[in-house]
Design a protein around this motif. Structure first.
Motif, short mmCIF file in Angstrom:
data_model
loop_
_atom_site.label_atom_id
_atom_site.label_comp_id
_atom_site.label_asym_id
_atom_site.label_seq_id
_atom_site.Cartn_x
_atom_site.Cartn_y
_atom_site.Cartn_z
N ALA A 293 -3.77 -19.13 -22.13
CA ALA A 293 -3.28 -17.53 -23.54
C ALA A 293 -3.26 -18.46 -24.78
N GLU A 294 -4.24 -17.98 -25.87
CA GLU A 294 -3.96 -18.33 -26.93
C GLU A 294 -2.78 -18.66 -27.40
N VAL A 295 -2.16 -19.46 -28.21
CA VAL A 295 -1.11 -19.83 -28.67
C VAL A 295 -0.76 -18.32 -29.34
N GLY A 296 0.69 -17.56 -29.20
CA GLY A 296 0.80 -16.69 -29.90
C GLY A 296 -0.30 -15.90 -28.95
N GLU A 297 -1.02 -15.38 -28.28
CA GLU A 297 -1.81 -14.33 -27.78
C GLU A 297 -0.56 -13.57 -27.01
N ASP A 298 -0.72 -12.01 -27.05
CA ASP A 298 0.16 -11.41 -26.54
C ASP A 298 -0.57 -11.54 -25.17
N ILE A 299 0.08 -12.16 -23.42
CA ILE A 299 -0.41 -12.29 -22.06
C ILE A 299 -0.94 -11.26 -21.56
N GLU A 300 -0.69 -10.32 -21.69
CA GLU A 300 -1.43 -8.98 -21.46
C GLU A 300 -2.74 -8.89 -22.53
N LEU A 301 -2.91 -8.67 -23.50
CA LEU A 301 -4.57 -9.39 -24.25
C LEU A 301 -5.18 -10.32 -23.60
N ALA A 302 -4.35 -11.03 -23.57
CA ALA A 302 -5.29 -12.75 -22.32
C ALA A 302 -5.91 -12.09 -21.38
N ALA A 303 -5.06 -11.62 -20.34
CA ALA A 303 -5.45 -11.56 -19.55
C ALA A 303 -6.53 -10.14 -19.14
N ALA A 304 -6.43 -9.31 -19.97
CA ALA A 304 -8.15 -8.50 -20.16
C ALA A 304 -9.04 -8.70 -21.04
N ARG A 305 -8.55 -10.03 -22.06
CA ARG A 305 -9.98 -10.71 -22.77
C ARG A 305 -10.72 -11.68 -21.57
N GLU A 306 -9.60 -12.92 -20.61
CA GLU A 306 -10.23 -13.57 -19.87
C GLU A 306 -10.96 -13.01 -18.67
N LEU A 307 -10.76 -11.39 -18.15
CA LEU A 307 -11.12 -10.51 -17.26
C LEU A 307 -12.30 -10.33 -18.30
N HIS A 308 -13.08 -10.11 -18.99
CA HIS A 308 -13.84 -9.75 -19.96
C HIS A 308 -14.61 -10.77 -19.92
N GLU A 309 -14.34 -12.39 -20.60
CA GLU A 309 -15.34 -13.31 -20.31
C GLU A 309 -15.56 -13.55 -19.61
N GLU A 310 -14.99 -13.53 -17.92
CA GLU A 310 -15.92 -14.28 -17.55
C GLU A 310 -16.12 -13.66 -16.09
N THR A 311 -16.44 -12.25 -15.75
CA THR A 311 -16.50 -11.30 -14.95
C THR A 311 -17.69 -10.09 -16.43
N GLY A 312 -16.63 -9.31 -17.52
CA GLY A 312 -18.09 -8.85 -17.71
C GLY A 312 -17.57 -7.57 -17.78
N TYR A 313 -15.89 -7.26 -16.97
CA TYR A 313 -15.66 -6.49 -16.50
C TYR A 313 -14.49 -6.23 -17.64
N ARG A 314 -14.18 -4.67 -17.62
CA ARG A 314 -12.90 -4.14 -18.68
C ARG A 314 -12.28 -3.58 -17.91
N ALA A 315 -10.77 -4.08 -17.68
CA ALA A 315 -9.59 -3.57 -17.20
C ALA A 315 -9.40 -1.89 -17.30
N GLY A 316 -9.15 -0.94 -16.01
CA GLY A 316 -8.89 0.93 -17.26
C GLY A 316 -7.29 0.45 -17.03
N THR A 317 -6.72 -0.81 -16.81
CA THR A 317 -4.91 -0.13 -17.07
C THR A 317 -4.81 -1.61 -16.37
N ILE A 318 -3.42 -2.42 -17.01
CA ILE A 318 -3.87 -3.71 -16.61
C ILE A 318 -2.20 -3.55 -16.25
N ARG A 319 -1.75 -4.03 -15.66
CA ARG A 319 0.23 -4.11 -15.04
C ARG A 319 0.58 -5.95 -14.61
N HIS A 320 1.76 -6.39 -15.73
CA HIS A 320 2.07 -7.77 -15.17
C HIS A 320 2.83 -7.62 -13.80
N LEU A 321 2.84 -8.62 -13.30
CA LEU A 321 2.93 -8.67 -11.69
C LEU A 321 4.22 -9.69 -11.59
#
Length: 182
Positions: A79-107
């Motif tokens: 996660a970038e400094v100050g970046e919301d971790i949920e947004l970081a997870a969605a961003r990394e998912l999209h950057e690495e795979t080209g997939y966008r999450a419908g829903t995302i939840r912190h485990l």
């Protein structure tokens, strides 16, 4: 028991892509104790168990220099400094795979080991849809695959992935998803 105070300020040492932090503490007997920890103080990493609408697990297959193997990893990164971790997870998912999450939840979150400065946060994404190309970093080579939940469990048990803690955090929910499909 109380935390040990610093004898000196931590010193960060960069080695290639990685960082070590030299920490010198004063132990309860008054002795100075020197330790080297991994990665920057306060660093946050994320990884996501990403499922398609058919409950296939999206993995990032890549060569890993530590074990010298090709692993089927969970998409993730820092996660970038100050970046919301949920947004970081969605961003990394999209950057690495080209997939966008419908829903995302912190485990949940874990420390990898007693010598790591990194908080690792894990997410479960559902209804992921491929809507673009990968946007990987320089030196990052990823083959995107879809595997079964059963295969994810096997990977977690057999040295075929890192971030196995995510599987434990999502285990009950993943088992329920498997049972619903039968």
């Amino acid at each position: 028991m109380e935390t040990w105070p610093y004898a000196t300020e931590p010193e960060e040492i960069k080695i290639g892509w990685r960082k070590l932090v030299k920490k010198v503490f004063v132990d309860p007997d008054g002795n100075e104790r020197e330790y080297y920890t991994k990665e920057s103080i306060g660093e946050i990493c994320i990884a996501t168990i990403a499922l398609t609408s058919n409950n296939a697990v999206i993995v990032a297959e890549q060569f890993r220099p530590g074990p010298e193997k090709i692993l089927e990893e969970l998409p993730g990164g820092g996660a970038e400094v100050g970046e919301d971790i949920e947004l970081a997870a969605a961003r990394e998912l999209h950057e690495e795979t080209g997939y966008r999450a419908g829903t995302i939840r912190h485990l949940g979150a874990v420390y990898k080991d007693a010598y790591s400065n990194v908080e690792s946060h894990y997410f479960l994404a559902r209804d992921c849809v491929r809507d673009g190309d990968q946007h990987t970093d320089d030196g990052e080579y990823i083959n995107v695959k879809e595997i079964t939940i059963t295969r994810l469990f096997e990977n977690a048990r057999s040295l075929m992935m890192t971030d196995t803690e995510a599987v434990l955090l999502a285990y009950d929910e993943l088992r329920k998803i498997q049972e619903e499909r039968q």
